[in-house]
Design an enzyme around this catalytic site. Structure first.
Site, PDB file in Angstrom:
ATOM      1  N   PRO A  28      55.575 -12.351  22.580  1.00 43.14           N
ATOM      2  CG  PRO A  28      57.157 -10.571  21.673  1.00 43.14           C
ATOM      3  CD  PRO A  28      55.873 -11.122  22.901  1.00 43.14           C
ATOM      4  CB  CYS A  29      57.123 -17.674  20.279  1.00 50.39           C
ATOM      5  SG  CYS A  29      57.200 -17.318  18.304  1.00 50.39           S
ATOM      6  CD  GLN A  30      60.073 -13.811  17.921  1.00 49.11           C
ATOM      7  OE1 GLN A  30      59.379 -13.408  19.027  1.00 49.11           O
ATOM      8  NE2 GLN A  30      59.720 -12.994  16.753  1.00 49.11           N
TER       9      GLN A  30
ATOM     10  CG  PHE B 285      59.995 -18.817  25.462  1.00 49.94           C
ATOM     11  CD1 PHE B 285      60.839 -18.783  26.794  1.00 49.94           C
ATOM     12  CD2 PHE B 285      59.498 -17.603  25.643  1.00 49.94           C
ATOM     13  CE1 PHE B 285      60.694 -17.704  27.508  1.00 49.94           C
ATOM     14  CE2 PHE B 285      59.308 -16.549  26.171  1.00 49.94           C
ATOM     15  CZ  PHE B 285      60.087 -16.622  27.436  1.00 49.94           C
ATOM     16  CB  SER B 286      60.661 -20.403  18.987  1.00 45.22           C
ATOM     17  OG  SER B 286      60.577 -21.154  17.692  1.00 45.22           O
TER      18      SER B 286
END
Length: 326
Positions: free
Chosen positions: A73-75, A77-78
């Site tokens: 999941p990228c959230q 670091f986004s």
């Protein structure tokens, strides 16, 4: 020699699709999202799908697999999120590494947002990579633009490749500026591909003006007009409503941009000829095949597409990995 792969955080299967084209046979897709798992099952019949958290799985049972791939999941670091990194409960980077260390595949491939290499995250990211079994040779993380590999979309992502034995140079770009695959190669004015999206395009009361009419925010939401002569802007997982990019059917955006640039007042109401991308058009801009079927509600389908690894990018990188393993 047949190569096998596992797709962690598999979503709709964009990564698996590209790897399959590159010569890997998927043996497992794992994701917590019900709709994404339904999409994966439909498009990869016969492949085992686990609809559960990666934290609940012992990966030693897959020892001998050739490749573990996935985009945690990228959230955390986004740039579009709170950027809590390790303090975000959705941070699954350590779980990806655990899966690698337990299954000991011949190679691994990790994908994530470019923000993972931002100064605020880099020290933490490096500390996680340092916990990978020392027998792996890990290539330096690389920021890639999907457009450089034939995807008709600008999409910056970090990729990390590791090998248990040997290594490989990261694949060179297949496309260059001026020779990119354009948005107009898969979508066009006057032709709606798929079920129309009823979301309107509304003028912004306070436009964020940039030199290009296709940048900034001239309209409400995160959706932008698409320049069909260039790769599309990044397809967002939050698309479906006013964060869905749109086709400027009447070519009205450039003159409106000039109007604002010359000091004109913002307009009100809806943009005539502004047509939001359909699910199918969004998928095509991600390089999914037209016959790909997505399950779940319309908003869920947009989310699955926006979260996916572009299959074309996965194919090019996967082919490089496959050559090194043969």
């Amino acid at each position: 020699m047949e190569l096998t792969s596992i797709d962690l955080f598999s979503g709709a299967g964009g990564l698996s699709l590209g790897l399959e084209r590159a010569g890997f046979r998927p043996v497992l897709g794992l994701d917590l999202n019900r709709d994404a798992c339904a999409t994966y099952r439909r498009n990869f019949p016969g492949v085992e799908v686990l609809e559960q958290s990666v934290t609940e799985v012992d990966f030693r049972q897959w020892r001998g697999v050739d490749l573990i791939a996935g985009g945690p999941p990228c959230q955390p670091f986004s740039n579009g999120g709170k950027r809590l990194a390790a303090d975000d409960v959705r941070d699954m980077l350590p779980e990806f590494v655990r899966a690698v260390n337990e299954a000991m595949p011949r190679a691994f491939l990790m994908e994530n947002v470019a923000g993972l290499l931002a100064p605020r995250n880099r020290e933490y990211f490096d500390s996680v990579l340092a916990t990978i079994d020392e027998r792996y040779t890990v290539l330096p993380p690389r920021i890639v633009n999907a457009a450089d590999y034939g995807v008709p979309q600008k999409r910056l992502r970090v990729m990390v490749i590791g090998f248990l034995k040997g290594a490989v140079d990261f694949p060179a770009p297949t496309h260059r500026p001026g020779r990119y695959a354009t948005a107009g190669s898969v979508i066009r004015r006057g032709e709606v591909r798929g079920t129309p999206n009823p979301s309107k395009v509304v003028y912004a009361k306070k436009p964020d003006l940039r030199p290009s009419p296709y940048a900034g925010q001239l309209f409400n939401g995160g959706g932008r007009a698409i320049n069909l002569d260039q790769p599309a802007p990044t397809i967002l997982a939050s698309a479906g409503g006013n964060k869905t990019h749109f086709i400027d059917e009447l070519d009205a955006v450039p003159p409106y941009h000039k109007h604002l640039w010359d000091g004109g007042r913002p307009r009100q109401g809806t943009l005539e000829g502004g047509r939001r991308l359909t699910v199918l058009e969004s998928a095509l801009l991600q390089s999914f095949p037209a016959e790909m079927v997505f399950e779940g509600s319309r908003s869920s389908q947009y989310s699955q597409i926006g979260n996916a690894v572009p299959p074309r990018l996965a194919e090019v990188v996967g082919a490089s990995v496959a050559r090194a393993l043969h």
